[in-house]
Design a protein around this motif. Structure first.
Motif, short mmCIF file in Angstrom:
data_model
loop_
_atom_site.label_atom_id
_atom_site.label_comp_id
_atom_site.label_asym_id
_atom_site.label_seq_id
_atom_site.Cartn_x
_atom_site.Cartn_y
_atom_site.Cartn_z
N GLU A 266 0.87 -1.18 0.00
CA GLU A 266 0.00 0.00 0.00
C GLU A 266 0.90 1.22 0.00
O GLU A 266 1.83 1.29 0.80
CB GLU A 266 -0.90 0.04 1.23
N ALA A 267 0.63 2.15 -0.90
CA ALA A 267 1.48 3.34 -0.99
C ALA A 267 0.65 4.53 -1.45
O ALA A 267 -0.29 4.37 -2.23
CB ALA A 267 2.63 3.10 -1.97
N GLU A 268 1.02 5.70 -0.98
CA GLU A 268 0.30 6.92 -1.34
C GLU A 268 0.60 7.39 -2.76
O GLU A 268 -0.23 8.04 -3.38
CB GLU A 268 0.61 8.03 -0.34
N THR A 269 1.79 7.07 -3.27
CA THR A 269 2.15 7.49 -4.62
C THR A 269 2.58 6.28 -5.44
O THR A 269 3.01 5.26 -4.89
CB THR A 269 3.31 8.51 -4.63
N LEU A 270 2.46 6.40 -6.74
CA LEU A 270 2.88 5.32 -7.62
C LEU A 270 4.39 5.12 -7.55
O LEU A 270 4.87 3.98 -7.59
CB LEU A 270 2.43 5.61 -9.05
N ALA A 271 5.14 6.19 -7.42
CA ALA A 271 6.60 6.08 -7.29
C ALA A 271 6.97 5.30 -6.04
O ALA A 271 7.86 4.44 -6.07
CB ALA A 271 7.24 7.46 -7.28
N GLU A 272 6.30 5.59 -4.93
CA GLU A 272 6.55 4.87 -3.68
C GLU A 272 6.16 3.39 -3.84
O GLU A 272 6.87 2.51 -3.37
CB GLU A 272 5.75 5.50 -2.54
N PHE A 273 5.06 3.14 -4.52
CA PHE A 273 4.62 1.76 -4.77
C PHE A 273 5.70 1.00 -5.53
O PHE A 273 6.07 -0.11 -5.16
CB PHE A 273 3.31 1.75 -5.58
N GLU A 274 6.21 1.60 -6.60
CA GLU A 274 7.23 0.93 -7.41
C GLU A 274 8.51 0.69 -6.62
O GLU A 274 9.13 -0.37 -6.73
CB GLU A 274 7.52 1.73 -8.68
N ASP A 275 8.92 1.66 -5.80
CA ASP A 275 10.10 1.47 -4.95
C ASP A 275 9.91 0.30 -4.00
O ASP A 275 10.81 -0.54 -3.82
CB ASP A 275 10.41 2.73 -4.15
N LEU A 276 8.72 0.23 -3.38
CA LEU A 276 8.44 -0.87 -2.47
C LEU A 276 8.41 -2.21 -3.21
O LEU A 276 8.93 -3.21 -2.71
CB LEU A 276 7.11 -0.63 -1.75
N MET A 277 7.82 -2.22 -4.39
CA MET A 277 7.77 -3.45 -5.18
C MET A 277 9.18 -3.95 -5.49
O MET A 277 9.47 -5.14 -5.34
CB MET A 277 7.01 -3.20 -6.49
N MET A 278 10.05 -3.04 -5.89
CA MET A 278 11.41 -3.44 -6.27
C MET A 278 12.23 -3.93 -5.08
O MET A 278 13.13 -4.74 -5.24
CB MET A 278 12.12 -2.28 -6.98
N SER A 279 11.91 -3.47 -3.88
CA SER A 279 12.66 -3.93 -2.72
C SER A 279 12.00 -5.13 -2.05
O SER A 279 12.70 -6.03 -1.56
CB SER A 279 12.86 -2.80 -1.71
N LEU A 280 10.67 -5.18 -2.01
CA LEU A 280 9.98 -6.25 -1.31
C LEU A 280 9.80 -7.52 -2.13
O LEU A 280 9.83 -8.63 -1.59
CB LEU A 280 8.61 -5.77 -0.82
N ALA A 281 9.60 -7.39 -3.44
CA ALA A 281 9.36 -8.57 -4.27
C ALA A 281 10.51 -9.58 -4.20
O ALA A 281 10.26 -10.78 -4.00
CB ALA A 281 9.08 -8.17 -5.72
N PRO A 282 11.77 -9.16 -4.32
CA PRO A 282 12.85 -10.14 -4.20
C PRO A 282 12.89 -10.82 -2.83
O PRO A 282 13.15 -12.03 -2.74
CB PRO A 282 14.12 -9.32 -4.43
N GLU A 283 12.59 -10.06 -1.78
CA GLU A 283 12.57 -10.64 -0.43
C GLU A 283 11.47 -11.70 -0.31
O GLU A 283 11.69 -12.77 0.25
CB GLU A 283 12.33 -9.55 0.62
N MET A 284 10.28 -11.39 -0.83
CA MET A 284 9.16 -12.33 -0.74
C MET A 284 9.41 -13.57 -1.60
O MET A 284 9.08 -14.68 -1.21
CB MET A 284 7.85 -11.66 -1.17
N LEU A 285 10.01 -13.37 -2.77
CA LEU A 285 10.32 -14.52 -3.62
C LEU A 285 11.34 -15.44 -2.96
O LEU A 285 11.19 -16.67 -2.98
CB LEU A 285 10.81 -14.06 -4.99
N ALA A 286 12.35 -14.86 -2.36
CA ALA A 286 13.36 -15.68 -1.68
C ALA A 286 12.77 -16.40 -0.48
O ALA A 286 12.99 -17.60 -0.28
CB ALA A 286 14.54 -14.81 -1.26
#
Length: 75
Positions: free
Chosen positions: A30-50
């Motif tokens: 959940e993010a207030e801006t699309l830029a923040e969403f994309e930043d979170l996706m790029m950092s959290l997705a690899p962690e969740m996949l691992a």
């Protein structure tokens, strides 16, 4: 073979945040801006996949889509 996953950012007008829909186990954003969403996706997705799929030392492809509805006044 490279795995492919999807992440969709959907605007929740009632909550005024971007929320995620994804096939990556455990990924919730959940993010207030699309830029923040994309930043979170790029950092959290690899962690969740691992953590949740056992993927390590590899590359995956992510289909990133954005969905938002706007109301327009038509004269």
């Amino acid at each position: 073979m490279t795995a492919t996953y999807f992440v969709k950012a959907h605007w929740d007008a009632e909550a005024s945040v971007w929320v995620s829909q994804s096939d990556i186990p455990g990924l919730v954003i959940e993010a207030e801006t699309l830029a923040e969403f994309e930043d979170l996706m790029m950092s959290l997705a690899p962690e969740m996949l691992a953590a949740n799929t056992g993927l390590h030392n590899t590359s995956v492809s992510i289909q990133f889509d954005v969905s938002s509805r706007r109301d327009l006044a038509v004269a």
